[in-house]
Design a protein around this motif. Structure first.
Motif, PDB file in Angstrom:
ATOM      1  N   ALA A  96       0.827  -1.206   0.000  1.00 55.62           N
ATOM      2  CA  ALA A  96       0.000   0.000   0.000  1.00 55.62           C
ATOM      3  C   ALA A  96       0.860   1.254   0.000  1.00 55.62           C
ATOM      4  CB  ALA A  96      -0.929   0.002   1.210  1.00 55.62           C
ATOM      5  N   ALA A  97       1.990   1.207   0.710  1.00 61.15           N
ATOM      6  CA  ALA A  97       2.846   2.381   0.832  1.00 61.15           C
ATOM      7  C   ALA A  97       3.733   2.591  -0.394  1.00 61.15           C
ATOM      8  CB  ALA A  97       3.715   2.258   2.076  1.00 61.15           C
ATOM      9  N   GLN A  98       4.012   1.524  -1.143  1.00 59.58           N
ATOM     10  CA  GLN A  98       5.032   1.624  -2.181  1.00 59.58           C
ATOM     11  C   GLN A  98       4.541   1.374  -3.609  1.00 59.58           C
ATOM     12  OE1 GLN A  98       8.910  -0.026  -1.456  1.00 59.58           O
ATOM     13  NE2 GLN A  98       8.626  -0.113   0.759  1.00 59.58           N
ATOM     14  N   PHE A  99       3.289   0.955  -3.790  1.00 59.12           N
ATOM     15  CA  PHE A  99       2.881   0.554  -5.138  1.00 59.12           C
ATOM     16  C   PHE A  99       2.933   1.707  -6.147  1.00 59.12           C
ATOM     17  CE2 PHE A  99      -1.206   2.128  -3.644  1.00 59.12           C
ATOM     18  CZ  PHE A  99      -1.812   2.650  -4.773  1.00 59.12           C
ATOM     19  N   GLU A 100       2.634   2.936  -5.684  1.00 56.86           N
ATOM     20  CA  GLU A 100       2.657   4.070  -6.617  1.00 56.86           C
ATOM     21  C   GLU A 100       4.076   4.371  -7.092  1.00 56.86           C
ATOM     22  OE1 GLU A 100      -0.189   7.519  -5.905  1.00 56.86           O
ATOM     23  OE2 GLU A 100      -0.001   6.654  -3.885  1.00 56.86           O
ATOM     24  N   ALA A 101       4.996   4.522  -6.147  1.00 55.52           N
ATOM     25  CA  ALA A 101       6.376   4.838  -6.510  1.00 55.52           C
ATOM     26  C   ALA A 101       6.986   3.727  -7.348  1.00 55.52           C
ATOM     27  CB  ALA A 101       7.200   5.059  -5.253  1.00 55.52           C
ATOM     28  N   MET A 102       6.684   2.473  -6.994  1.00 57.53           N
ATOM     29  CA  MET A 102       7.235   1.352  -7.748  1.00 57.53           C
ATOM     30  C   MET A 102       6.610   1.237  -9.130  1.00 57.53           C
ATOM     31  SD  MET A 102       7.782  -1.541  -4.766  1.00 57.53           S
ATOM     32  CE  MET A 102       8.618  -2.670  -5.906  1.00 57.53           C
ATOM     33  N   ALA A 103       5.356   1.671  -9.259  1.00 58.10           N
ATOM     34  CA  ALA A 103       4.706   1.680 -10.573  1.00 58.10           C
ATOM     35  C   ALA A 103       5.376   2.701 -11.490  1.00 58.10           C
ATOM     36  CB  ALA A 103       3.219   1.992 -10.415  1.00 58.10           C
ATOM     37  N   GLU A 104       5.694   3.861 -10.928  1.00 56.50           N
ATOM     38  CA  GLU A 104       6.390   4.881 -11.718  1.00 56.50           C
ATOM     39  C   GLU A 104       7.770   4.396 -12.141  1.00 56.50           C
ATOM     40  OE1 GLU A 104       6.459   8.310  -9.260  1.00 56.50           O
ATOM     41  OE2 GLU A 104       4.285   8.657  -9.351  1.00 56.50           O
ATOM     42  N   GLN A 105       8.452   3.723 -11.221  1.00 59.10           N
ATOM     43  CA  GLN A 105       9.777   3.186 -11.546  1.00 59.10           C
ATOM     44  C   GLN A 105       9.674   2.116 -12.628  1.00 59.10           C
ATOM     45  OE1 GLN A 105      11.836   1.481  -8.208  1.00 59.10           O
ATOM     46  NE2 GLN A 105      13.572   0.792  -9.421  1.00 59.10           N
ATOM     47  N   ALA A 106       8.656   1.258 -12.514  1.00 62.67           N
ATOM     48  CA  ALA A 106       8.466   0.196 -13.506  1.00 62.67           C
ATOM     49  C   ALA A 106       8.194   0.777 -14.884  1.00 62.67           C
ATOM     50  CB  ALA A 106       7.311  -0.709 -13.077  1.00 62.67           C
ATOM     51  N   THR A 107       7.436   1.885 -14.922  1.00 63.31           N
ATOM     52  CA  THR A 107       7.148   2.536 -16.207  1.00 63.31           C
ATOM     53  C   THR A 107       8.409   3.118 -16.815  1.00 63.31           C
ATOM     54  OG1 THR A 107       4.890   3.077 -15.485  1.00 63.31           O
ATOM     55  CG2 THR A 107       5.791   4.344 -17.327  1.00 63.31           C
ATOM     56  N   ARG A 108       9.214   3.788 -15.977  1.00 67.86           N
ATOM     57  CA  ARG A 108      10.468   4.376 -16.474  1.00 67.86           C
ATOM     58  C   ARG A 108      11.420   3.304 -17.006  1.00 67.86           C
ATOM     59  NH1 ARG A 108      10.163   7.326 -11.633  1.00 67.86           N
ATOM     60  NH2 ARG A 108      11.809   5.998 -10.750  1.00 67.86           N
ATOM     61  N   GLU A 109      11.469   2.186 -16.312  1.00 69.69           N
ATOM     62  CA  GLU A 109      12.405   1.128 -16.697  1.00 69.69           C
ATOM     63  C   GLU A 109      11.801   0.130 -17.671  1.00 69.69           C
ATOM     64  OE1 GLU A 109      13.710  -0.614 -13.056  1.00 69.69           O
ATOM     65  OE2 GLU A 109      14.705   1.223 -12.348  1.00 69.69           O
ATOM     66  N   LYS A 110      10.538   0.395 -18.069  1.00 70.18           N
ATOM     67  CA  LYS A 110       9.833  -0.455 -19.031  1.00 70.18           C
ATOM     68  C   LYS A 110       9.793  -1.911 -18.579  1.00 70.18           C
ATOM     69  CE  LYS A 110      10.959   2.555 -22.931  1.00 70.18           C
ATOM     70  NZ  LYS A 110      11.579   2.678 -24.277  1.00 70.18           N
ATOM     71  N   SER A 126       7.974  -5.357 -17.204  1.00 68.65           N
ATOM     72  CA  SER A 126       6.725  -6.043 -17.516  1.00 68.65           C
ATOM     73  C   SER A 126       5.801  -6.010 -16.307  1.00 68.65           C
ATOM     74  CB  SER A 126       6.996  -7.503 -17.893  1.00 68.65           C
ATOM     75  OG  SER A 126       7.491  -8.217 -16.767  1.00 68.65           O
ATOM     76  N   HIS A 127       4.522  -6.306 -16.555  1.00 67.84           N
ATOM     77  CA  HIS A 127       3.574  -6.343 -15.446  1.00 67.84           C
ATOM     78  C   HIS A 127       3.967  -7.411 -14.428  1.00 67.84           C
ATOM     79  CE1 HIS A 127       1.162  -4.423 -18.649  1.00 67.84           C
ATOM     80  NE2 HIS A 127       0.628  -3.752 -17.635  1.00 67.84           N
ATOM     81  N   LYS A 128       4.455  -8.537 -14.931  1.00 70.50           N
ATOM     82  CA  LYS A 128       4.850  -9.621 -14.029  1.00 70.50           C
ATOM     83  C   LYS A 128       6.044  -9.204 -13.166  1.00 70.50           C
ATOM     84  CE  LYS A 128       3.187 -13.432 -16.907  1.00 70.50           C
ATOM     85  NZ  LYS A 128       3.567 -14.633 -17.691  1.00 70.50           N
ATOM     86  N   ARG A 129       7.005  -8.505 -13.790  1.00 70.86           N
ATOM     87  CA  ARG A 129       8.179  -8.060 -13.029  1.00 70.86           C
ATOM     88  C   ARG A 129       7.771  -7.052 -11.957  1.00 70.86           C
ATOM     89  NH1 ARG A 129      11.139  -7.531  -9.927  1.00 70.86           N
ATOM     90  NH2 ARG A 129      13.316  -6.843  -9.903  1.00 70.86           N
ATOM     91  N   TYR A 130       6.845  -6.163 -12.291  1.00 72.01           N
ATOM     92  CA  TYR A 130       6.352  -5.178 -11.330  1.00 72.01           C
ATOM     93  C   TYR A 130       5.640  -5.877 -10.169  1.00 72.01           C
ATOM     94  CZ  TYR A 130       3.099  -1.704  -9.405  1.00 72.01           C
ATOM     95  OH  TYR A 130       2.359  -0.896  -8.565  1.00 72.01           O
ATOM     96  N   LEU A 131       4.806  -6.875 -10.497  1.00 71.02           N
ATOM     97  CA  LEU A 131       4.074  -7.603  -9.472  1.00 71.02           C
ATOM     98  C   LEU A 131       5.033  -8.385  -8.576  1.00 71.02           C
ATOM     99  CD1 LEU A 131       1.241  -8.301  -8.438  1.00 71.02           C
ATOM    100  CD2 LEU A 131       1.236 -10.271  -9.988  1.00 71.02           C
ATOM    101  N   GLU A 132       6.050  -8.982  -9.184  1.00 71.43           N
ATOM    102  CA  GLU A 132       7.053  -9.715  -8.411  1.00 71.43           C
ATOM    103  C   GLU A 132       7.775  -8.785  -7.436  1.00 71.43           C
ATOM    104  OE1 GLU A 132      11.065 -12.432  -9.194  1.00 71.43           O
ATOM    105  OE2 GLU A 132      10.422 -10.940 -10.658  1.00 71.43           O
ATOM    106  N   ALA A 133       8.134  -7.598  -7.908  1.00 72.66           N
ATOM    107  CA  ALA A 133       8.845  -6.639  -7.065  1.00 72.66           C
ATOM    108  C   ALA A 133       7.972  -6.184  -5.892  1.00 72.66           C
ATOM    109  CB  ALA A 133       9.280  -5.438  -7.894  1.00 72.66           C
ATOM    110  N   LEU A 134       6.692  -5.982  -6.147  1.00 70.11           N
ATOM    111  CA  LEU A 134       5.771  -5.590  -5.078  1.00 70.11           C
ATOM    112  C   LEU A 134       5.700  -6.656  -3.988  1.00 70.11           C
ATOM    113  CD1 LEU A 134       2.611  -3.961  -6.740  1.00 70.11           C
ATOM    114  CD2 LEU A 134       4.238  -2.890  -5.187  1.00 70.11           C
ATOM    115  N   PHE A 135       5.507  -7.900  -4.406  1.00 68.53           N
ATOM    116  CA  PHE A 135       5.427  -8.987  -3.428  1.00 68.53           C
ATOM    117  C   PHE A 135       6.753  -9.145  -2.673  1.00 68.53           C
ATOM    118  CE2 PHE A 135       1.864 -10.919  -6.067  1.00 68.53           C
ATOM    119  CZ  PHE A 135       0.881 -10.565  -5.147  1.00 68.53           C
ATOM    120  N   ALA A 136       7.854  -8.922  -3.371  1.00 72.65           N
ATOM    121  CA  ALA A 136       9.172  -9.073  -2.751  1.00 72.65           C
ATOM    122  C   ALA A 136       9.360  -8.090  -1.600  1.00 72.65           C
ATOM    123  CB  ALA A 136      10.270  -8.894  -3.794  1.00 72.65           C
ATOM    124  N   VAL A 137       8.960  -6.822  -1.807  1.00 68.28           N
ATOM    125  CA  VAL A 137       9.147  -5.840  -0.731  1.00 68.28           C
ATOM    126  C   VAL A 137       8.220  -6.145   0.444  1.00 68.28           C
ATOM    127  CG1 VAL A 137       9.965  -4.013  -2.267  1.00 68.28           C
ATOM    128  CG2 VAL A 137       7.517  -4.188  -1.769  1.00 68.28           C
TER     129      VAL A 137
END
Length: 256
Positions: A24-38, A40-51
């Motif tokens: 909840a605290a990090q999904f926005e910032a991590m979404a912006e980072q995922a967009t900048r670094e292009k 994938s949705h799966k990689r973004y989801l994996e990173a969210l669960f990891a944190v």
């Protein structure tokens, strides 16, 4: 509220329901980072669960450390093995990996006051907490007092069961104070109940030949040693006070 705002509020609500505060605290910032670094949705989801998992594991370790009642936070990384070359550093670091806990093997540190017994024991306890083991540190006197009080209040069975639930118990300073008959019998019962079932770490200033100074009943003492030393890791820390030596070196540096 915009569509994006509604989506973000909905995500936060889902996170609250699922108890995922880190996402909840990090999904926005991590979404912006995922967009900048292009990413994938799966990689973004994996990173969210990891944190989220990393944060939960950190809290679990912190909780184990609090519940362990360690007198001080001392790790094996902080122990100066260079000044204690007689100690088997590799063997102690191997113990920190936790295999002895899985095998329910006792660890006994024998040595004079100030030779690092409590520090090493605390270090092993911290390592076990990092592995999310249930750990409890106590002194021999404090444990015996608790057991005697529990017996007097007809709570002994419950207290014994609670101590058995710990995967590691560390009993410090065994040998400093002679034990009354009842206390010796209760301590024997705790250690006996854990034999081949759960790990116990003990520090003592007495060689085994002098344990009758603590356990006056010779049969009880023999039975205790029989259970405790079976498959045990017995490490002698020596007679020269590591603490005293360190203090003298500090004084020398100040006066130089």
């Amino acid at each position: 509220m915009t569509k994006t705002g509604l989506e973000e509020a909905s995500i936060r609500q889902y996170c609250k329901t699922l108890r995922m505060p880190t996402i909840a605290a990090q999904f926005e910032a991590m979404a912006e980072q995922a967009t900048r670094e292009k990413q994938s949705h799966k990689r973004y989801l994996e990173a969210l669960f990891a944190v989220e998992v990393e944060e939960r594991e950190g809290h679990a370790v912190a909780r184990r450390l609090t519940q362990s009642h360690l007198p001080r936070m001392k790790t094996l990384e902080e122990f100066n093995f260079d000044q204690t070359p007689h100690l088997p550093a590799a063997r102690i670091r191997e113990l920190a990996d936790g295999g002895y806990i899985q095998r329910a093997e006792p660890v006994i540190f024998i040595g004079e006051c100030g030779t690092g017994k409590t520090h090493l024991t605390t270090g092993l306890c911290v390592a076990a907490c990092r592995q999310k083991r249930r750990v409890r540190f106590t002194t021999a006197a404090a444990l015996v007092n608790e057991l005697v009080e529990a017996k007097n209040q007809n709570q002994l069975r419950r207290t014994m069961a609670r101590w058995l639930r710990y995967q590691v118990i560390a009993i410090d300073e065994l040998g400093y104070v002679p034990l009354a008959e009842m206390g010796a019998e209760l301590l024997f019962q705790v250690i006996s109940d854990r034999a081949e079932r759960a790990t116990v770490i003990i520090t003592t200033n007495l060689p085994f030949s002098e344990w009758t100074q603590v356990f006056a009943n010779a049969r009880l003492c023999k039975a205790l040693l029989d259970r405790l030393t079976d498959r045990a890791h017995i490490i002698e820390t020596g007679t020269e006070s590591y603490r005293f030596k360190r203090s003298m070196e500090k004084r020398s540096r100040k006066s130089a």
